[in-house]
Design an enzyme around this catalytic site. Structure first.
Site, PDB file in Angstrom:
ATOM      1  N   THR A  29      -1.550 -57.128  13.190  1.00  0.00           N
ATOM      2  CA  THR A  29      -0.674 -56.321  14.038  1.00  0.00           C
ATOM      3  C   THR A  29       0.768 -56.753  13.895  1.00  0.00           C
ATOM      4  O   THR A  29       1.059 -57.787  13.304  1.00  0.00           O
ATOM      5  CB  THR A  29      -1.090 -56.420  15.518  1.00  0.00           C
ATOM      6  OG1 THR A  29      -0.496 -55.347  16.224  1.00  0.00           O
ATOM      7  CG2 THR A  29      -0.667 -57.729  16.134  1.00  0.00           C
ATOM      8  N   ALA A  60       5.811 -52.073   8.594  1.00  0.00           N
ATOM      9  CA  ALA A  60       4.621 -51.318   8.174  1.00  0.00           C
ATOM     10  C   ALA A  60       4.644 -51.005   6.683  1.00  0.00           C
ATOM     11  O   ALA A  60       3.585 -50.887   6.058  1.00  0.00           O
ATOM     12  CB  ALA A  60       4.504 -50.027   8.980  1.00  0.00           C
ATOM     13  N   CYS A  71       3.669 -54.943   5.360  1.00  0.00           N
ATOM     14  CA  CYS A  71       2.477 -55.654   5.842  1.00  0.00           C
ATOM     15  C   CYS A  71       1.265 -54.722   5.860  1.00  0.00           C
ATOM     16  O   CYS A  71       1.276 -53.691   6.527  1.00  0.00           O
ATOM     17  CB  CYS A  71       2.738 -56.192   7.248  1.00  0.00           C
ATOM     18  SG  CYS A  71       1.305 -57.000   7.984  1.00  0.00           S
ATOM     19  N   THR A 112      -0.338 -53.665   9.298  1.00  0.00           N
ATOM     20  CA  THR A 112       0.519 -52.945  10.238  1.00  0.00           C
ATOM     21  C   THR A 112       0.642 -51.497   9.780  1.00  0.00           C
ATOM     22  O   THR A 112       0.915 -51.252   8.612  1.00  0.00           O
ATOM     23  CB  THR A 112       1.917 -53.600  10.280  1.00  0.00           C
ATOM     24  OG1 THR A 112       1.784 -54.971  10.653  1.00  0.00           O
ATOM     25  CG2 THR A 112       2.836 -52.886  11.258  1.00  0.00           C
TER      26      THR A 112
END
Length: 174
Positions: free
Chosen positions: A4, A159, A162, A165
């Protein structure tokens, strides 16, 4: 903490907390639209989590109870949660981080009960946290974006880097 990204940005008298929606189980994406940020204590406190979902919900409940006990005093509630987290045998096994903010303070509460208030008013947790943090710092320094816009754009940048994410981003602002 894998899986996350949550970022908090205090800028121009506002505070924003943003989190992505992806939940992973091992190497598999299990959910795309999870809500990892929420409003607490009469909508005067924002909180977000990274780590185990079940552990985070336990900590949200504990933190919300502390906020009620201390009448919305964010720092006092965080310190008391940190103390309990360090000393309670059950809580010590929880694997999660919290980022909490109100109009005056922004804090990270770690798994060992430490509480950190960043100097620059920006905090990020989770696997994409370092990317979001770097992006937010650059955006604060070089744009005239609002706290909410900075949080959203920093999350989009994280995002794109990663794999844990996604860009289903929820932003809450005070």
């Amino acid at each position: 903490m894998e899986g996350t990204t949550v970022i908090a940005v205090r800028h121009q008298g506002r505070v924003a907390l943003a989190g992505d929606g992806q939940v992973t189980f091992g190497n598999t994406v299990m959910k795309h639209k999870a809500r990892k940020v929420r409003r607490l204590y009469q909508d005067r406190v924002l909180a977000g989590f990274a780590g185990s979902v079940a552990d985070a919900f336990t900590l949200f409940e504990k933190f919300e109870a502390k906020l009620e006990t201390y009448h919305g005093n964010l720092q006092r509630a965080a310190v008391e949660l940190g103390k309990e987290w360090r000393t309670d045998r059950f809580l010590r096994r929880l694997e999660a981080l919290l980022v909490v903010a109100d109009k005056e303070h922004l804090l990270i509460i770690s798994g060992n009960g430490e509480i950190v208030e960043p100097d620059d008013g920006i905090a990020a947790i989770g696997s994409g946290g370092p990317y979001a943090l770097a992006a937010a710092r650059a955006l604060v320094a070089h744009t005239s974006m609002t706290a909410g816009e900075i949080a959203r754009e920093a999350m989009n940048i994280a995002a794109s880097i990663c794999i844990y994410t996604n860009n289903n981003i929820i932003v809450e602002e005070l």
